[in-house]
Scaffold this active site. Structure first.
Site, PDB file in Angstrom:
ATOM      1  N   LYS A  79      -6.757  -3.520 -20.684  1.00 13.82           N
ATOM      2  CA  LYS A  79      -6.110  -4.500 -19.808  1.00 13.82           C
ATOM      3  C   LYS A  79      -6.863  -5.820 -19.879  1.00 13.82           C
ATOM      4  O   LYS A  79      -8.087  -5.840 -20.028  1.00 13.82           O
ATOM      5  CB  LYS A  79      -6.142  -3.970 -18.367  1.00 13.82           C
ATOM      6  CG  LYS A  79      -5.093  -4.551 -17.473  1.00 13.82           C
ATOM      7  CD  LYS A  79      -3.789  -3.790 -17.544  1.00 13.82           C
ATOM      8  CE  LYS A  79      -2.748  -4.450 -16.660  1.00 13.82           C
ATOM      9  NZ  LYS A  79      -1.491  -3.727 -16.637  1.00 13.82           N
ATOM     10  N   GLY A 179       6.941  -6.324  -1.968  1.00 11.59           N
ATOM     11  CA  GLY A 179       6.864  -7.136  -3.190  1.00 11.59           C
ATOM     12  C   GLY A 179       8.224  -7.206  -3.851  1.00 11.59           C
ATOM     13  O   GLY A 179       8.735  -6.204  -4.342  1.00 11.59           O
ATOM     14  N   GLY A 181       9.175  -9.066  -6.566  1.00 12.26           N
ATOM     15  CA  GLY A 181       9.038  -9.782  -7.834  1.00 12.26           C
ATOM     16  C   GLY A 181       9.946  -9.167  -8.881  1.00 12.26           C
ATOM     17  O   GLY A 181      11.028  -8.653  -8.563  1.00 12.26           O
ATOM     18  N   VAL A 183       9.854  -6.397 -10.632  1.00 13.45           N
ATOM     19  CA  VAL A 183      10.222  -4.981 -10.475  1.00 13.45           C
ATOM     20  C   VAL A 183      10.859  -4.733  -9.103  1.00 13.45           C
ATOM     21  O   VAL A 183      11.896  -4.080  -9.003  1.00 13.45           O
ATOM     22  CB  VAL A 183       8.991  -4.059 -10.647  1.00 13.45           C
ATOM     23  CG1 VAL A 183       9.424  -2.605 -10.528  1.00 13.45           C
ATOM     24  CG2 VAL A 183       8.304  -4.300 -11.981  1.00 13.45           C
TER      25      VAL A 183
END
Ligand code: NAI
Length: 357
Positions: A79, A179, A181, A183
């Site tokens: 990552k 959230g 966003g 997704v």
């Protein structure tokens, strides 16, 4: 994160990327490449200090190792984390500098989108390295992975509902989405299409306005959403949302969402299990994004490949839920055992091959 703590972790390599010309400060963590070269998105986020960014890169890369193993994909866990506000501090110079650091790793790490990054940003990174995925154009381009991520979260949620509520039907179920966003909004759309009732929160008012207008979501504050009166909690923002306080106050019976590292500490899984909450391990249910970018890295031409991988991921999740129920274990414990056994078998195989040569 202190040096003593880093020394106890089992990452293969961690690179600090410092480019004074562009101002880039980033970390790339390669956790485990037993199953293949490291693959994992790059996150751009405002961290209070370098320790926080390093800790995030290390945790997220370990999660990628587990995710690839359970999705049967030939990749290791890695990552990237760029320090800074993606809305005000992102520059092409920084993205290109990041691309040069990725290139210097010679294929040990292939990057892509994560929070704060878009396919357009990846195109800039790609000016400096070929080890980049999630592009919008090109023969094998996979674009934004979020729709596939949302689809797999949604289908896992139905499997979890079948186990916990006795039916996969989400119609009339109350789902708290944290959230909204890439997704979270796609998941909300999918849930609404099945007539689920949506409670939602985001720190961005434009996102909550859209969820309320388009999907009739009831908007709660970011502080309220995790412990809202809901059947299912879907964390789709950042990590660490489930700490001991939230776990104790949670009213939902299922936690199933896209966010990476939802648990502030691994023992929270046990606390949730003891309270009868079905916590669906994040790295299992959010594997859709990895499946999407893997099709690009593996240069897959076959249009049915992604559907096949999604079906396989759902089979693994179904098996995991069954084993957890039969053995009276938290699903995360079963997932960790499955990952350990996949990695151990791969190590045994490569030792056998090395001995035969
Ligand atoms: P995104 O950046 O598009 O959306 C995140 C949303 O969360 C934003 O709208 C942001 O305003 C909101 N947010 C941030 N802090 C919040 C808080 N305290 N309370 C409520 N809302 C908050 O990110 P994306 O792509 O939707 O990813 C969401 C999560 O899923 C991340 O943790 C990411 O690592 C994970 N994930 C995403 C994948 C993908 O395909 N995009 C794949 C696998 C995991």
């Amino acid at each position: 994160m202190h040096i003593e703590e880093i020394a106890t972790r089992t990452h293969e390599q961690v690179l600090f990327c410092d480019d004074p010309d562009s101002g880039l400060k980033a970390f790339i963590a390669v956790h485990d490449t037993t199953l293949g070269p490291g693959l994992g998105g790059c996150r751009m986020w405002h961290y209070d200090n370098a320790q926080q960014a390093l800790a995030d890169a290390m945790r997220l890369s370990a999660g990628m190792t587990a995710k690839a193993a359970l999705a049967s994909l030939p990749f290791g866990g890695a990552k990237g984390v760029i320090m800074g506000d993606s809305r005000t501090e992102k520059t092409p110079q920084k993205l290109r500098a990041f691309g040069r650091f990725v290139e210097a790793l010679n294929g040990a790490y292939t990057t892509g989108e994560d929070v704060g990054m878009s396919p357009r940003d990846m195109a800039v990174v790609a000016e400096e390295t070929t080890h980049v995925t999630g592009l919008d154009s090109g023969r094998y381009a996979s674009g934004d992975p979020s729709p596939v991520t949302a689809e797999v979260v949604y289908r896992c949620m139905k499997l979890a509902a079948a186990q916990r509520f006795g039916t996969p039907d989400l119609g009339g179920r109350r789902v708290a989405v944290q959230g909204l966003g890439h997704v979270g909004m796609a998941l909300t759309a999918r849930l609404r299409a099945e007539k689920a009732e949506i409670l939602a929160a985001d720190v961005n008012p434009a996102a909550t306005d859209r969820a309320a207008t388009e999907f009739g979501a009831t908007i709660l504050s970011p502080e309220e959403i995790a412990t809202a009166d809901a059947d299912i909690f879907a964390p789709c923002a950042l990590g660490g949302v489930l700490d001991s306080e939230t776990a104790a106050a949670l009213r939902a019976r299922i936690v199933c969402g896209a966010a990476n590292n939802q648990l502030a500490a691994p023992q929270i899984a046990e606390a949730l299990f003891a309270r009868g909450v079905l916590y669906c391990p994040d790295y299992v249910v959010n594997s859709g994004g990895l499946i999407s970018v893997a099709s690009e890295v593996l240069r897959i031409d076959d249009e049915t490949w992604i559907d096949g991988r999604i079906a396989a991921a759902l089979d693994v999740f179904r098996d995991l839920l069954t084993r957890a129920a039969t053995e009276h274990l938290a699903p995360l414990t079963v997932a960790e055992r499955m990952v350990a056994s996949i990695l151990a078998e791969a190590n045994r195989q490569s030792a056998r091959q090395a001995a035969e040569q």
